[in-house]
Motif scaffolding. Structure first.
Motif, short mmCIF file in Angstrom:
data_model
loop_
_atom_site.label_atom_id
_atom_site.label_comp_id
_atom_site.label_asym_id
_atom_site.label_seq_id
_atom_site.Cartn_x
_atom_site.Cartn_y
_atom_site.Cartn_z
N ALA A 12 0.76 -1.05 0.06
CA ALA A 12 -0.13 -0.04 -0.02
C ALA A 12 1.01 1.17 0.13
N GLU A 13 1.94 1.22 0.94
CA GLU A 13 2.85 2.48 0.61
C GLU A 13 3.37 2.41 -0.45
N GLU A 14 3.84 1.72 -1.22
CA GLU A 14 4.52 1.85 -2.56
C GLU A 14 3.47 2.38 -3.55
N GLU A 15 2.15 1.94 -3.55
CA GLU A 15 1.15 2.49 -4.36
C GLU A 15 1.03 3.89 -4.17
N VAL A 16 0.97 4.44 -2.81
CA VAL A 16 0.81 5.94 -2.66
C VAL A 16 2.11 6.40 -3.14
N GLU A 17 3.20 5.95 -2.87
CA GLU A 17 4.68 6.82 -3.51
C GLU A 17 4.58 6.89 -4.86
N GLU A 18 3.96 6.03 -5.54
CA GLU A 18 4.14 5.95 -7.15
C GLU A 18 3.09 7.23 -7.67
N THR A 19 3.80 8.27 -8.54
CA THR A 19 3.54 9.51 -8.96
C THR A 19 2.67 8.75 -10.36
N PRO A 20 1.58 9.78 -10.74
CA PRO A 20 1.12 9.34 -12.03
C PRO A 20 1.97 9.10 -13.27
N GLN A 21 2.92 10.03 -13.28
CA GLN A 21 3.92 9.96 -14.37
C GLN A 21 4.63 8.48 -14.29
N GLU A 22 5.06 8.10 -13.03
CA GLU A 22 5.76 6.88 -12.76
C GLU A 22 4.97 5.88 -13.30
N LYS A 23 3.63 5.74 -12.96
CA LYS A 23 2.76 4.65 -13.14
C LYS A 23 2.74 4.57 -14.69
N LYS A 24 2.26 5.79 -15.42
CA LYS A 24 2.47 5.73 -16.93
C LYS A 24 3.60 5.32 -17.65
N LEU A 25 4.93 5.61 -17.00
CA LEU A 25 6.11 4.83 -17.51
C LEU A 25 6.05 3.30 -17.31
N ARG A 26 5.70 2.97 -15.95
CA ARG A 26 5.76 1.56 -15.78
C ARG A 26 4.87 0.84 -16.70
N LEU A 27 3.63 1.25 -16.90
CA LEU A 27 2.70 0.56 -17.74
C LEU A 27 3.28 0.80 -19.28
N ALA A 28 3.97 1.81 -19.62
CA ALA A 28 4.52 1.74 -21.01
C ALA A 28 5.44 0.70 -21.16
N LYS A 29 6.35 0.53 -20.12
CA LYS A 29 7.48 -0.57 -20.38
C LYS A 29 6.88 -1.73 -20.21
N LEU A 30 5.82 -1.87 -19.39
CA LEU A 30 5.08 -3.40 -19.73
C LEU A 30 4.49 -3.59 -20.90
#
Length: 427
Positions: A12-30
């Protein structure tokens, strides 16, 4: 357990710390990693084309369409034998459109004929089972048929409803089994030139010379919405399972993909003349034909054609001038690599989409005299139906006097499968 609770808190702490930009980057890499695993090329830049009010196309949107796997059917089909072509006669004037029932048992046809507006034929016997006579303009409410030329028709994927559109701006809905008229849709301001049912539903798309696309719910006899964008008359329309349709825009020089829920459209450029017909091959590719004689093969992730066959039916001499034969009709056998095109060049041509839909290869010519105004493959791919006439379905620019206004059923025989190696111990 305490350890499980601790892991949940850390997640849960990791989800809170992930910014929207980081989430987009992670999904793009995936997403890119998934493409590499499937051996797909990276998304091409510049796919699609912006115009005001339109949405940028994403490669991923095209990839998730699904549908049956691509079948290289052209390798299995033998060259058709002209002597095996069956001819159905009954219309007095040129055939304008036809459809085949989903079970391949019946053909519905329409023509410029004022008395035989719509016919139903049995494929196996060639018998005419039903005839719906027309009438005079303004009398549509008092009789069953249309009062002007029927330009287009479509049948629902369950075979329940048949839709027909005419020059008088009307769309008529029929019970396909009994040929009884069920409803009339009004709303277009010019001739109705294209109809298609969304596969698996009773949602109907219509295109018109008034430059707009309309969406209808046939089961509830309801109008849904209108889509605008073309700058000239729309001459053709097609759809498959997704909630979208494709249209040919005549002399505005564009093919358009309409995404209904998003109320957006994609614009494709490639032809030099009036684009007169269009057909989806599968959920990721389509083909179109124009009066400049060209046939274009498109991928829905590219704004330019993947392949373009110029002068596909050759050249004709008209009053001392050389010009290409117009492409007046085309058909695609769904989810395969087999195409058919028609003109008034005295033949229907079969084509193969090769090299991963990046090349169009001519296969065979089937001799047929007259304007080929409509082409349809059977669902099973064992025959092709052509609607012939002495004139083009939309006008009277030329007249082929020796042609017969008729429906031609062209058998498509499969090659015998090569015997495979026998399993050990088999007899």
């Amino acid at each position: 357990s305490p350890s499980l609770g601790r892991r949940r808190r850390e997640a849960a702490e990791e989800e809170v710390e992930e910014t929207p930009q980081e989430k987009k980057l992670r999904l793009a890499k995936l997403y890119l990693e998934q493409l590499r695993q499937h051996g797909d090329p990276s998304p091409a830049r510049g796919a699609g084309c912006w115009v005001p009010g339109e949405e940028r196309y994403s490669h991923a949107w095209g990839r998730d369409w699904g549908g049956p796997a691509h079948i290289p059917l052209s390798l299995q089909v033998q060259p058709p034998d002209p002597a095996s072509i069956r001819v159905l006669r009954g219309h007095q004037l040129p055939i304008t459109c036809l459809v085949i029932s989903p079970d391949d048992r019946f053909i519905f046809s329409a023509s410029k004929d004022g008395s035989l507006i719509k016919c139903k034929w049995e494929v196996e016997s060639g018998k005419r089972l039903c005839v719906v006579p027309g009438g005079k303009k303004g009398t549509e409410e008092r009789h069953m048929g249309h009062a002007s030329h029927v330009l287009c028709m479509a049948i629902s994927s369950d075979g329940k409803y048949l839709a027909t559109g005419d020059r008088n701006k009307l769309i008529m809905i029929w019970d396909a089994a009994s040929c009884k008229r069920l409803h009339i849709f009004t709303g277009h301001h010019d001739a109705v030139s294209g109809l298609s049912f969304r596969k698996g539903t009773h949602q109907l798309y219509s295109a018109s010379h008034d430059r707009c696309v309309k969406v209808w719910n046939v089961a509830e006899n309801a109008y849904v919405e209108t889509l605008f964008g073309h700058q000239d008359v729309i001459t053709g329309l097609d759809s498959l399972s997704r909630e979208c349709c494709v249209t040919a825009g005549g002399r505005d020089g564009t093919v358009r993909l309409w995404k209904i829920p998003e109320e957006s459209q994609l614009v494709f450029y490639g032809h030099q003349g009036s684009i007169d017909c269009i057909q989806l091959i599968n959920e990721e590719h389509m083909v179109s034909g124009a009066d400049d004689g060209s046939v274009a093969l498109w991928g829905l992730t590219k704004k330019k054609p993947l392949a373009l066959a110029r002068q596909a039916h050759g050249m004709q001499d008209t009053q001392g001038l050389q010009q290409p034969y117009w492409i007046s009709a085309l058909a695609a056998l769904r989810n395969s690599d087999l195409l058919a095109t028609g003109s008034h060049s005295a033949s229907v041509k079969l084509w193969k989409c090769s090299e991963g839909f990046r090349k169009l290869e001519p296969l065979w010519d089937i001799p047929l005299v007259g304007f080929v105004n409509s082409l349809k493959f059977s669902a099973a791919g064992d025959f092709l139906v052509a609607g012939l006439g002495q004139e083009h379905r939309l006008g009277r620019w030329w007249r082929v006097k020796e042609a017969k206004n008729s429906i031609c059923i062209i058998p498509l025989k499969r090659r015998a499968a090569a015997p495979g190696p026998e399993a050990p111990g088999s007899s």
